[in-house]
Design a protein around this motif. Structure first.
Motif, PDB file in Angstrom:
ATOM      1  N   PHE A  40       9.068  -6.355  -5.809  1.00 47.09           N
ATOM      2  CA  PHE A  40       9.647  -6.638  -7.123  1.00 47.09           C
ATOM      3  C   PHE A  40      10.364  -5.412  -7.691  1.00 47.09           C
ATOM      4  CE2 PHE A  40       9.108  -6.674 -11.787  1.00 47.09           C
ATOM      5  CZ  PHE A  40       9.880  -7.783 -12.080  1.00 47.09           C
ATOM      6  N   LEU A  41       9.714  -4.277  -7.647  1.00 45.88           N
ATOM      7  CA  LEU A  41      10.299  -3.071  -8.232  1.00 45.88           C
ATOM      8  C   LEU A  41      11.503  -2.554  -7.437  1.00 45.88           C
ATOM      9  CD1 LEU A  41       7.132  -1.195  -9.468  1.00 45.88           C
ATOM     10  CD2 LEU A  41       8.990  -2.098 -10.860  1.00 45.88           C
ATOM     11  N   VAL A  42      11.445  -2.681  -6.144  1.00 50.96           N
ATOM     12  CA  VAL A  42      12.593  -2.269  -5.322  1.00 50.96           C
ATOM     13  C   VAL A  42      13.824  -3.096  -5.695  1.00 50.96           C
ATOM     14  CG1 VAL A  42      13.559  -2.414  -2.998  1.00 50.96           C
ATOM     15  CG2 VAL A  42      11.346  -1.318  -3.360  1.00 50.96           C
ATOM     16  N   LYS A  69      11.993  -3.218   5.515  1.00 52.24           N
ATOM     17  CA  LYS A  69      10.667  -2.644   5.316  1.00 52.24           C
ATOM     18  C   LYS A  69       9.815  -3.512   4.386  1.00 52.24           C
ATOM     19  CE  LYS A  69       8.077   1.411   4.995  1.00 52.24           C
ATOM     20  NZ  LYS A  69       7.978   2.455   6.013  1.00 52.24           N
ATOM     21  N   ILE A  70      10.387  -3.869   3.231  1.00 55.55           N
ATOM     22  CA  ILE A  70       9.583  -4.663   2.301  1.00 55.55           C
ATOM     23  C   ILE A  70       9.424  -6.107   2.771  1.00 55.55           C
ATOM     24  CG2 ILE A  70       9.970  -3.252   0.243  1.00 55.55           C
ATOM     25  CD1 ILE A  70      12.113  -5.161  -0.619  1.00 55.55           C
ATOM     26  N   LEU A  75      17.617  -1.103   5.684  1.00 54.75           N
ATOM     27  CA  LEU A  75      16.357  -0.472   6.082  1.00 54.75           C
ATOM     28  C   LEU A  75      15.232  -0.781   5.075  1.00 54.75           C
ATOM     29  CD1 LEU A  75      16.313   3.254   7.300  1.00 54.75           C
ATOM     30  CD2 LEU A  75      14.287   1.881   6.887  1.00 54.75           C
ATOM     31  N   VAL A  76      15.529  -0.588   3.790  1.00 58.97           N
ATOM     32  CA  VAL A  76      14.519  -0.864   2.761  1.00 58.97           C
ATOM     33  C   VAL A  76      14.143  -2.331   2.754  1.00 58.97           C
ATOM     34  CG1 VAL A  76      13.877  -0.506   0.375  1.00 58.97           C
ATOM     35  CG2 VAL A  76      15.747   0.798   1.340  1.00 58.97           C
ATOM     36  N   MET A  88       6.587  -6.014   4.936  1.00 54.36           N
ATOM     37  CA  MET A  88       5.373  -5.816   4.153  1.00 54.36           C
ATOM     38  C   MET A  88       4.816  -7.131   3.617  1.00 54.36           C
ATOM     39  SD  MET A  88       6.154  -2.360   1.922  1.00 54.36           S
ATOM     40  CE  MET A  88       5.064  -2.842   0.608  1.00 54.36           C
ATOM     41  N   GLY A 148      -0.022  -5.328  -3.744  1.00 52.86           N
ATOM     42  CA  GLY A 148       0.748  -4.082  -3.710  1.00 52.86           C
ATOM     43  C   GLY A 148       2.115  -4.290  -3.088  1.00 52.86           C
ATOM     44  N   ALA A 149       2.157  -5.098  -2.045  1.00 52.66           N
ATOM     45  CA  ALA A 149       3.428  -5.366  -1.368  1.00 52.66           C
ATOM     46  C   ALA A 149       4.366  -6.142  -2.277  1.00 52.66           C
ATOM     47  CB  ALA A 149       3.167  -6.146  -0.079  1.00 52.66           C
ATOM     48  N   ASP A 182      -1.535  -9.654  -0.571  1.00 52.50           N
ATOM     49  CA  ASP A 182      -1.248  -8.220  -0.723  1.00 52.50           C
ATOM     50  C   ASP A 182      -0.426  -7.946  -1.987  1.00 52.50           C
ATOM     51  OD1 ASP A 182      -0.591  -5.566  -0.537  1.00 52.50           O
ATOM     52  OD2 ASP A 182       0.235  -5.683   1.502  1.00 52.50           O
ATOM     53  N   LEU A 233       4.341  -6.227  -5.598  1.00 50.60           N
ATOM     54  CA  LEU A 233       4.780  -5.350  -6.685  1.00 50.60           C
ATOM     55  C   LEU A 233       5.865  -4.393  -6.203  1.00 50.60           C
ATOM     56  CD1 LEU A 233       1.291  -4.632  -8.291  1.00 50.60           C
ATOM     57  CD2 LEU A 233       3.193  -5.835  -9.379  1.00 50.60           C
ATOM     58  N   THR A 234       5.691  -3.896  -5.000  1.00 48.85           N
ATOM     59  CA  THR A 234       6.704  -3.013  -4.427  1.00 48.85           C
ATOM     60  C   THR A 234       8.024  -3.746  -4.248  1.00 48.85           C
ATOM     61  OG1 THR A 234       4.975  -1.818  -3.233  1.00 48.85           O
ATOM     62  CG2 THR A 234       7.238  -1.482  -2.505  1.00 48.85           C
TER      63      THR A 234
END
Lengths: 178, 178
Positions: A142-144, A170-171, A166-167, A174, A136-137, A134, A139-140
């Motif tokens: 990494f950016l977070v 979440k990731i 929480l974040v 993911m 997208g997960a 995944d 990349l998310t």
DNA sequence: TTTACTGTACCGTCTGGACGGTAAAGTCAA
DNA sequence: TTGACTTTACCGTCCAGACGGTACAGTAAA
């Protein structure tokens, strides 16, 4: 020798801290030496000029990050790379005077000095992308983490403890549930 | 009068660009004036001292951001706030010389100057959190965008076009499908 | 004797900022 | 509508101090 190593480290740490507190534009060799408890001559013995100091700041950041990431790999073999990376970044965020702030000083002195960070990040990202089903997960994730680090370096961190958790949860889920 | 406004803007833009290219530590009033096509005296007429210039850099960033966000609100009424915010940040990322880089100069001069950015971001985040049934998604969105902006300001942007679209689609669907 | 500094003195350059000037545009009474 | 004055929007110069960097003599431990 042990004193020499320690002197170098003290100088590097002093530079990071001063960049953070006084602003990178006011980072002078004099102020760094004073903060590190070293004479200016001593500073210039360890780093022949300001550019060398800044380069060392970036190198230390990268070396430390790499080393701790490798060390983690030995301890927890089951974990995948992305999880280890996340763990590592979060850990550095909690430190009072993170080596990341040295990057700020380097950036202010010469934006080109961050080129090694750029290639390092790209390699890291590619490695994570290879392992995951995944992208997208990843990349998310990494950016977070980049966002969190940026907020810390910029001094604009606004997230509360429970928000951050929480974040991260979440990731984590993911990349866990791919 | 119209020339006066333009002079101020030219100076602000020159400062942002120089901070980006030469490093915020080398941002001098002389170099900014030269770049802006204004004498040093002219610069100091518009901004009484360096601190005022830096403050104006931060204010312009915030004002522009706020204005364009409000303007978007008028045009697309159906959209929720988070989507508009995302749209706005992405748009500023594509500009050649983004006002965001002025933040870098301000940060280097004095970290306290970013305090308004901090409170602005917190208000923004709170507003998004109030509207959403999925706080985790909003927090992720916020941090991903912060990460992107940071990478641009640091000059360490590594994501390809399709990678960026992938992340943005992912977080857009996260806040869309709440 | 070498290593790893300290401390002091100094140099040339750059920088922020103060200051005096000035040309043009606007205001306004006579 | 003209002349007197004010305001605006700059220009160019100057200066004290800060800065990066050099040079070198001294020192204390290994």
């Amino acid at each position: 020798m042990a004193r020499g190593e320690s002197s170098r480290e003290k100088i590097l740490t002093a530079a990071s801290e001063l960049a953070m507190s006084d602003g990178a534009a006011h980072l002078s060799l004099d102020s760094v030496a004073a903060r590190a408890g070293v004479s200016k001559g001593g500073l210039l013995y360890n780093f022949p000029n300001k550019a060398a100091l800044m380069r060392a700041l970036v190198e230390r950041f990268l070396d430390e990050f790499r080393a701790e990431l490798d060390e983690k790999a030995d301890r927890l073999q089951g974990n995948d790379f992305a999880a280890r990376y996340m763990d590592q970044v979060v850990r550095t965020l909690d430190e009072k005077s993170p080596p990341s702030s040295g990057l700020l000083a380097a950036l202010a002195e010469d934006p080109c000095l961050l080129a090694p960070v750029k290639t390092f990040n790209r390699e890291l990202l590619d490695r994570m992308l290879q392992e995951t089903p995944d992208p997208g997960a990843v990349l998310t994730l990494f950016l977070v983490l980049e966002g969190m680090r940026a907020q810390q370096v910029f001094g604009t961190a606004i997230l509360g403890e429970e928000e951050r958790r929480l974040v991260l949860d979440k990731i984590a889920s993911m990349i866990g549930a791919a």
